[in-house]
Design an enzyme around this catalytic site. Structure first.
Site, PDB file in Angstrom:
ATOM      1  N   GLY A 112      34.458  41.990  37.988  1.00 26.15           N
ATOM      2  CA  GLY A 112      35.315  42.423  39.081  1.00 26.15           C
ATOM      3  C   GLY A 112      34.722  42.144  40.443  1.00 26.15           C
ATOM      4  N   THR A 147      41.420  46.173  42.857  1.00 24.22           N
ATOM      5  CA  THR A 147      41.880  44.797  42.628  1.00 24.22           C
ATOM      6  C   THR A 147      40.777  43.907  42.087  1.00 24.22           C
ATOM      7  OG1 THR A 147      41.411  44.282  44.952  1.00 24.22           O
ATOM      8  CG2 THR A 147      43.650  44.944  44.404  1.00 24.22           C
ATOM      9  N   CYS A 148      39.511  44.240  42.384  1.00 21.27           N
ATOM     10  CA  CYS A 148      38.432  43.397  41.871  1.00 21.27           C
ATOM     11  C   CYS A 148      38.331  43.487  40.352  1.00 21.27           C
ATOM     12  CB  CYS A 148      37.102  43.778  42.513  1.00 21.27           C
ATOM     13  SG  CYS A 148      36.617  45.495  42.256  1.00 21.27           S
ATOM     14  N   TYR A 149      38.818  44.595  39.778  1.00 20.20           N
ATOM     15  CA  TYR A 149      38.803  44.761  38.324  1.00 20.20           C
ATOM     16  C   TYR A 149      40.186  44.597  37.710  1.00 20.20           C
ATOM     17  CZ  TYR A 149      34.169  46.769  39.030  1.00 20.20           C
ATOM     18  OH  TYR A 149      32.856  46.962  39.372  1.00 20.20           O
TER      19      TYR A 149
END
Length: 953
Positions: A631, A920-922
Site C-alpha cells: 500500500g 487508498t494506498c491499501y
C-alpha cells in the site's frame, strides 16, 4: 561514350554496322544455330556498348526498332543471355540503357541534370514501338531479366565482350584506340573488383525514362489492351525496377540518400531519389493505378471489391486462407506491388483523404482491402491449406479457356524464380505495414467493423473448439507463448535491430511451427493449451507484426504473464529472506516528496524492479507508522506521478480541450528537467510492472512515440487542432495562391518569452513554400511539432520507462489501450458482481456478515456515477482494473470499524453516526457496522461526495 561516338561517326564503321543490321534483318526468320550465334554476338558486342543509342544515326535506330529486329531478335536474345548468365553486371546495364533509350526515344541525362521534362517532350516517337502489345511484353521480359542479371556479379562473358569490342575498334587511329582501351580496361578492372560505382550512374542517367510516369502509364495501357492479365507483366516489370535497382544501388557501396529534397524543396531530384523510389511514387500517387490493381485482384483472386459497414460475417476472407504461399505466384506478385505502393501512399494520406475525399478508394473498398490484408497476415502464420486449394480449384473451373491461355502467357514472362520471390518478399514485408497504417487510422476515426480485426482469430478458436471439444485455457496465455516472446521470437525483451516491429513478417520458418531454436514446436509444448495445431512461434510472430489480430483481453493476459515470468527470472517477486534481491529503502518527506524520491531512486536503474520499503515523514518531521504490504508503495508511486505532472514543475503540459498529458518541450531548459522526466518515466514503468493503476491519461501521439513509432500529420490534431486545420488548408489551397501565403520552411516557438526559429530544411528560412513543395512543408512542419520539438523531453521519459519495460512489450497495444493499462478500463459502469467476487474482508467481516450483505445491496442500487465515485473513494481512481478486480493491487478490502449503536437501531433507534473512510494506498474501505440500509446509503453517499478519506470520522 565519346569514344563510341567517334567510332560510329567513322563512315567505314557505319557501313560495317549497317551490314550487321542487314544480317539481322535477313536472319530474322532463320532458326539455324549459326545465325542465332551471330545474333548473340551482336547483342554481346554492340548492344552493350555505352552510348550506342545516342551515337547511332537515325536510319540505324529506325532499323533497330523494326519489329523483325527488335521483337524477334534483340529482345528475346537479351532475355535469354541474361537468364543464362552470359550477360550480367555492368554489361547488362549498358544493354538495358541502350534498349530503353531506343524504345522510348529519350536520351540519357547529362551529369548533374535533373530536368527530365524536355527529354519526355522531345521523345515524339516513344509510343511507336509499344503500339504492338507483343513488343511491349517482350520489352518487359527483357528489362526484368537484364535488371536481375545486373544485380548479380559480372560473368566471364565480360572478357568475351571486351575482346570483341577491341577487335571492332582496331581500325581507329592510335589516339582514339588508346582512349578506348583505357576506358575498357578501367571498366574491366571495376568489374573484377566487384565495384558498382558506375552502375548507379548508368541507372540514374541512362535508364531514368523507365521510371517516368509517361512511360509507365503508356506501358500499362498497351499491356492491358491485349489482355487484362497484362497487368501481371506490368507488375513484374515494376517490381524488378523496385527491387533490382535498390540492390544495385546497395552493391555500388553508395547509400541511398535520406534527403528527399533539393535546394528548392522539390522531391523529383534525380540526385536525391533512386530509380526505384521514382517508380514507387508514380504508382502510389497516380489516382488510377492502385484502384485498377485492386479490381484485377478482386476479379482474379476472388477478393471482395467492396465491403459494407453493416457486414458482420465474411470478414475472414476465404480466398487468402492459405496465406501468401497458398496463392498463385502471379497474384502474389501483383498483391506485393499493391502493398508496397499503398504503404508509400499511407505515408502522406491523411484522415481527410480517407474519410472525406475517399482517395484512392471509397470507404467500402478500403474496408475490403483491410479485411483482405487482415486475413492474409493472420493466415500467413495460421494457414488453412485445404481451404486455399479448394478456392484455387473453384477459380480455375470458372475461368474461360481464352482467359486461361492469356493468363498462362502472362505467367510465362513472370515465371522466373527471382520474380516470384520478389512478390512474396513484398507481401511479407509490407502487408503488415499497410494493415497497421489502416488500424491506426481506424483507431482515430472508425470506418471498419469492431470485430473485423479479430475475426480470423475468433474463427480459428471456434474451429479448434469444434474439433477437439475439450477444456482449454486461452492460447495467448500459455507459458510457451510467453517464453517465445521473452526470448525474442516475436516481442523480444530488447529491440535487437532498432527496426519498427510492425514493419514485416520476419521468420517464414515459424509458419511451419519452428521454435526460436529452429526445432519444430509440437502441440505438447503449448503448456495448458490442450489444442493441437497452435504453434507458439507463429502466435508470437503474429503478435509482433499484427497484434490487433489477437483480442485485447488475450494480449492483456499475455502481457501480465510476461511480467510474472520476468519477476520470476529476476527473483524480483521474492523478499531478501526468500532469496530475492535487496529491497530498496526510501524515506520521503511529504512536503518535498518528488525531490526526496528522485534522490533516493533516481539512480536505481534496473533494480527499480525490486521491492520498495517506504517510510513517509509528516510535516512535523515524524515518521508515519505503517506496515508496507504494497500500500505504501502504491501511495508513493501515485503521489510521485501526481506531483511530477503538476504545472508548477513545468515537466508536463496538456493538450487543448482534452487535457491529455505529454512532456513539455521546454523541460530541457529547466534545471534537471530531463533527469526528472526520465525518473517519472521509470515511476510509470514501475507502476505498470506492479499492476498499480495511476490516475492519468497521456496524449495518443506521445504514447505512439513511446512504442517506437513516429507520429505524423494526422496525430497533430491531438496536439494542436488549429495548426492541423491550417496545414490541411495549405494542402487544399489553389496552386496559384500558395506563394501568397508567405510561408517558408521554418517554424517558430516561444521559449521563456523569446521567439526561437527552427529551420525545417537547410536554409529553410529563406526557402518559400510553393505549390510544388507544399506537401513536403506540411509533413515537415507536423513532424517538427510532434517529434523534433518534443524530441529530447519525450526521449528522456521513454528512457526511464524502457529501463523497466522494453518498448517492444508495449507494441501490441494501441495508444488507447496503453492508457487503459495505466489507468484502468473505460468508465462504463462498475461490475458489482466482479467486485464482490474478489474482495477481501478484515477485522471481523466476512461474506456472511449482515453488514456486508447490506453493503452489496446498497451498492447495487447506486447509479453508474455513484459507483465510480465509490471506487475512486477507495482506490483513488474511478476506473476498474483491466480484466476485473482479481488484478487490483493491493486487493480490494472492506475493513470492519466496530462502533457501538443502540440496541433499538434495527427498530428505528439511533444508528451508528460515524462516516466510512478509506486508505487508498491499501485499496481499503473502512466500513462501520451500520444496522440499517438507509443509514449506510446516506453515510456512503456523503463520504464519496465529499471526496475525502482519512480525515472523516
Amino acid at each position: 561514350m565519346h569514344s563510341t561516338e567517334t567510332l560510329l561517326s567513322t563512315a567505314g564503321l557505319q557501313r560495317v554496322f549497317d551490314v550487321a543490321i542487314t544480317a539481322l534483318e535477313v536472319f530474322c526468320c532463320a532458326k539455324q544455330q549459326p545465325w542465332q550465334g551471330f545474333t548473340d554476338q551482336f547483342v554481346l558486342v554492340v548492344m552493350t556498348t555505352p552510348g550506342l543509342a545516342v551515337a547511332a544515326a537515325g536510319p540505324i535506330k529506325a532499323r533497330l526498332l523494326d519489329p523483325a529486329v527488335l521483337r524477334l531478335q534483340l529482345l528475346p536474345v537479351s532475355t535469354r543471355l541474361a537468364s543464362q548468365g552470359q550477360l550480367s553486371g555492368l554489361a547488362a546495364l549498358h544493354c538495358l540503357a541502350n534498349l530503353a533509350q531506343l524504345v522510348t526515344g529519350c536520351s540519357p541525362l547529362p551529369n548533374k541534370s535533373n530536368d527530365r521534362q524536355p527529354q519526355l517532350q522531345a521523345a515524339t516517337g516513344a509510343s511507336q514501338p509499344f503500339s504492338d502489345p507483343q513488343t511491349a511484353w517482350a520489352f518487359c521480359g527483357a528489362v526484368m531479366h537484364l535488371l536481375a542479371a545486373a544485380s548479380k556479379p559480372a560473368s566471364k562473358s565480360f572478357v568475351f565482350i571486351k575482346q570483341h569490342k577491341q577487335r571492332l575498334h582496331n581500325g581507329r587511329n592510335a589516339a582514339n584506340g588508346s582512349q578506348y582501351e583505357g576506358e575498357v580496361a578501367s571498366n574491366d578492372i571495376s568489374q573484377a573488383n566487384g565495384s558498382r560505382a558506375s552502375a548507379t550512374e548508368v541507372l540514374q542517367q541512362g535508364c531514368w525514362m523507365l521510371a517516368s510516369q509517361q512511360h509507365l502509364l503508356q506501358l500499362m495501357k498497351v499491356l492491358t489492351s491485349h489482355s487484362q492479365d497484362g497487368i501481371v507483366v506490368w507488375a513484374g516489370y515494376c517490381v524488378h525496377l523496385l527491387q533490382d535497382c535498390h540492390r544495385i544501388t546497395q552493391l555500388s557501396g553508395k547509400k541511398e540518400p535520406n534527403a528527399a529534397t533539393d535546394s528548392k524543396g522539390n522531391r523529383n531530384s534525380i540526385d536525391s531519389s533512386s530509380l526505384s523510389k521514382s517508380v514507387l511514387n508514380v504508382i502510389a500517387f497516380h489516382p488510377g493505378l492502385l484502384p485498377a490493381m485492386w479490381r484485377w485482384l478482386a476479379l482474379t483472386a476472388g477478393l471482395p471489391l467492396e465491403a459494407p459497414l453493416q457486414a458482420s460475417r465474411g470478414l475472414d476472407i476465404a480466398a487468402v486462407a492459405g496465406g501468401p504461399e497458398g496463392m498463385q505466384p502471379h497474384v502474389v506478385l501483383v498483391l506485393g506491388l499493391f502493398c508496397r505502393s499503398l504503404a508509400q501512399l499511407l505515408l502522406v494520406l491523411d484522415d481527410a483523404d480517407l474519410h472525406t475525399h475517399q482517395t484512392p478508394f471509397s470507404l467500402g473498398t478500403s474496408r475490403a482491402v483491410v479485411s483482405t490484408l487482415n486475413s492474409l497476415v493472420f493466415h500467413t502464420w495460421f494457414p488453412d491449406a485445404s481451404q486455399a486449394l479448394k478456392q484455387h480449384q473453384q477459380r480455375q473451373q470458372q475461368l474461360p479457356q481464352q482467359r486461361m491461355q492469356q493468363q498462362q502467357q502472362a505467367l510465362a514472362i513472370t515465371q522466373a524464380a527471382t520474380t516470384a520471390a520478389y512478390g512474396m518478399e513484398l507481401v511479407r514485408q509490407h502487408a503488415p505495414v499497410v494493415l497497421r497504417g489502416y488500424y491506426e487510422r481506424d483507431a482515430r476515426q472508425r470506418f471498419c467493423q469492431p470485430n473485423l480485426w479479430t475475426e480470423p482469430y475468433s474463427n480459428l478458436m471456434a474451429s479448434l473448439n469444434a474439433q477437439h471439444k475439450q477444456e482449454r485455457s486461452t492460447v495467448a496465455t500459455t507459458a510457451a507463448v510467453v517464453q517465445a516472446l521473452l526470448v525474442g521470437v516475436g516481442l523480444g525483451s530488447e529491440d535487437s535491430d532498432g527496426d519498427n516491429p510492425a514493419t514485416s513478417i520476419t521468420s517464414p520458418a515459424l509458419r511451419a511451427g519452428a521454435s526460436s531454436s529452429g526445432s519444430p514446436v509440437s502441440p505438447a509444448t503449448v503448456v495448458g493449451a490442450g489444442v493441437p495445431g497452435l504453434r507458439t512461434g507463429a502466435l508470437a510472430s503474429l503478435l509482433r507484426c499484427a497484434p490487433q489480430a489477437v483480442p485485447f483481453c488475450a494480449r492483456l493476459e499475455l502481457f501480465r504473464q510476461m511480467l510474472q515470468q520476468d519477476k520470476a527470472r529476476g527473483r524480483w517477486n521474492l523478499s531478501p529472506v526468500e532469496g530475492g534481491p535487496p529491497s530498496l529503502k526510501l524515506t520521503v518527506r511529504r512536503d518535498v516528496l518528488l525531490e526526496d524520491a528522485y534522490r533516493g531512486l533516481g539512480g536505481a536503474g534496473h533494480n527499480i524492479k525490486a521491492r520498495l520499503q517506504v517510510t513517509f515523514v509528516n510535516a512535523q518531521g515524524l515518521a508515519e507508522a505503517g506496515i508496507d504490504q504494497g500500500g505504501l508503495m502504491k501511495e508513493l508511486l501515485e503521489q510521485i506521478v501526481a506531483a511530477g505532472t503538476q504545472p508548477e514543475y513545468g515537466l508536463f503540459t496538456t493538450t487543448q480541450g482534452s487535457g491529455l498529458l505529454y512532456p513539455n518541450p521546454a523541460a530541457e531548459a529547466i534545471p534537471q528537467g530531463l533527469a526528472l522526466l526520465k525518473f517519472l518515466g521509470m515511476m510509470v514503468g514501475k507502476a505498470l510492472y506492479e499492476g498499480i493503476l495511476l490516475n492519468l491519461s497521456f496524449a495518443p501521439f506521445f504514447l505512439l512515440s513511446l512504442q517506437g513509432g513516429r507520429p505524423g500529420l494526422d496525430d497533430l490534431a491531438g496536439l494542436d487542432s488549429t495548426l492541423h486545420t491550417s496545414l490541411l488548408a495549405v494542402k487544399a489551397c489553389p496552386a496559384a495562391d500558395v506563394e501568397h501565403l508567405g510561408l517558408t520552411f521554418a517554424a517558430e516557438q516561444q521559449l521563456f518569452g523569446k521567439t526561437v526559429e527552427s529551420e525545417l530544411l537547410p536554409g529553410g528560412s529563406s526557402l518559400p513554400v510553393t505549390a510544388d513543395n507544399r506537401l513536403l512543408y506540411v509533413h515537415l512542419l507536423a513532424d517538427w511539432h510532434l517529434n523534433a520539438r518534443l524530441g529530447r523531453a519525450a526521449a528522456a521519459f521513454a528512457g526511464g520507462l524502457s529501463g523497466v519495460l522494453p518498448p517492444s512489450w508495449l507494441h501490441p497495444f494501441s495508444p488507447e489501450e496503453l492508457n487503459e493499462l495505466m489507468s484502468g478500463g473505460q468508465d462504463e459502469g462498475l461490475d458489482i458482481d466482479d467486485m464482490a467476487r474478489y474482495v477481501q474482508y478484515s477485522n471481523g467481516y466476512s461474506e456472511s456478515s449482515s453488514t456486508i450483505k447490506m453493503f452489496w445491496t446498497v451498492v447495487s442500487g447506486f447509479t453508474a456515477e455513484q459507483r465510480r465515485l465509490l471506487l475512486r473513494f477507495i482506490t483513488s481512481t474511478s476506473r476498474a482494473p483491466l480484466g476485473g478486480f482479481k488484478h487490483l493491487q493491493p486487493p480490494l478490502t472492506v475493513h470492519k470499524v466496530d462502533c457501538g449503536s443502540s440496541p433499538l437501531a434495527l427498530l428505528g433507534g439511533k444508528d451508528v453516526d460515524r462516516l466510512p473512510s478509506a486508505s487508498t494506498c491499501y485499496n481499503m474501505l473502512k466500513l462501520p457496522n451500520y444496522k440499517r440500509a438507509a443509514t449506510m446509503r446516506q453515510k456512503l453517499l456523503y463520504a464519496i461526495g465529499a471526496g475525502a478519506g482519512f480525515e472523516l470520522s
